[in-house]
Design a protein around this motif. Structure first.
Motif, short mmCIF file in Angstrom:
data_model
loop_
_atom_site.label_atom_id
_atom_site.label_comp_id
_atom_site.label_asym_id
_atom_site.label_seq_id
_atom_site.Cartn_x
_atom_site.Cartn_y
_atom_site.Cartn_z
N GLY A 165 -14.08 -6.62 -2.62
CA GLY A 165 -13.35 -5.36 -2.66
C GLY A 165 -14.12 -4.22 -3.30
O GLY A 165 -13.81 -3.05 -3.07
N SER A 186 -13.21 -1.05 -1.14
CA SER A 186 -12.08 -0.31 -1.69
C SER A 186 -12.09 1.14 -1.23
O SER A 186 -13.11 1.82 -1.28
N HIS A 229 -8.91 -0.93 -8.22
CA HIS A 229 -8.13 -1.98 -7.55
C HIS A 229 -8.93 -2.76 -6.50
O HIS A 229 -8.46 -3.01 -5.41
N GLU A 266 -9.54 -5.81 -6.38
CA GLU A 266 -8.92 -7.09 -6.03
C GLU A 266 -7.97 -6.93 -4.84
O GLU A 266 -7.90 -7.80 -3.97
N ASP A 267 -7.24 -5.83 -4.81
CA ASP A 267 -6.34 -5.57 -3.69
C ASP A 267 -7.12 -5.24 -2.42
O ASP A 267 -6.77 -5.70 -1.32
N ALA A 269 -8.57 -8.52 -1.08
CA ALA A 269 -7.53 -9.35 -0.46
C ALA A 269 -7.13 -8.78 0.90
O ALA A 269 -6.92 -9.53 1.86
N ALA A 270 -7.08 -7.46 1.01
CA ALA A 270 -6.71 -6.83 2.29
C ALA A 270 -7.75 -7.12 3.36
O ALA A 270 -7.40 -7.36 4.53
N GLU A 274 -5.12 -14.98 -2.02
CA GLU A 274 -4.39 -14.77 -3.27
C GLU A 274 -5.26 -15.02 -4.50
O GLU A 274 -5.10 -14.34 -5.51
N ARG A 278 -7.02 -11.82 -4.85
CA ARG A 278 -6.09 -10.78 -5.32
C ARG A 278 -5.76 -10.96 -6.81
O ARG A 278 -5.60 -9.98 -7.54
N GLN A 312 -7.67 -1.87 -16.29
CA GLN A 312 -6.80 -2.74 -15.49
C GLN A 312 -5.47 -3.05 -16.18
O GLN A 312 -4.67 -3.80 -15.64
#
Length: 190
Positions: A64, A68, A82, A84-85, A88-89, A101, A104, A135
């Motif tokens: 990410g 990102s 972010h 991590e998001d 994961a996306a 997960e 994430r 964070q």
């Protein structure tokens, strides 16, 4: 070749391209590049006998940072990007939930470990302590309880430990090409 195998080959090729183009970038104020860090994390997972899905998550935990929409992290940042998001996306729909997960949750795992193990927090690098503050800092007791109820929290905690150990300049690792079959097998799992 089946459609699933073609899909696995396609995502592995995309990830290989990202590593080739972006892997030499500095890793967040640490003594290693992004690729070195991610390869070290995955090599530690592989050496521990982790299953393919956990090795894949270890390798991809920071992807990410490359994808990102908030841009690449800088040690001078004053806000969280972010990653991590974003990671994961990118992985969702290509890898099973246990991989997605764990990626994430790896930042939440750092916050969790800082809340439950003072020695863990004390051992973080300065760059990791800076990102921890961005964070949200260590989890509250309620956040710890909520985190422990998540299905893949223990995988994320394990990845976090390998992540923190994967910042050693000059450490020998497996190559990305050696991880290709592991990524493909992980992508094919339900």
């Amino acid at each position: 070749m089946s459609a699933a195998a073609e899909g696995a080959d396609s995502i592995v090729a995309r990830i290989a391209d990202i590593f080739a183009r972006r892997g030499a970038e500095a890793y967040l104020g640490e003594a290693v590049t992004m690729a070195e860090h991610m390869l070290q994390t995955a090599t530690l997972a592989h050496a521990s006998g982790a299953p393919d899905t956990l090795v894949a998550a270890a390798l991809l935990h920071d992807i990410g940072h490359f994808t990102s929409e908030f841009g690449t992290y800088s040690p001078d940042d004053t806000f969280d990007r972010h990653h991590e998001d974003a990671g994961a996306a990118v992985l969702a729909g290509h890898f099973p939930p246990c991989v997605v997960e764990a990626v994430r949750l790896h930042v939440a795992a750092k916050r969790y470990l800082c809340a439950v193990e003072q020695s863990y927090h004390d051992g973080l690098s300065d760059a990791s302590k800076h990102s921890l503050a961005l964070q949200g800092g260590p989890m509250s007791p309620d956040e710890v309880a909520d985190f422990r109820r998540l299905p893949y929290y223990s995988d994320a905690v394990q990845i976090r430990r390998w992540d923190d150990a994967g910042k050693v300049a000059g450490l020998r690792t497996m190559s990305f090409d050696q991880f290709r079959p592991i990524l493909a097998r992980a992508a094919l799992q339900d």
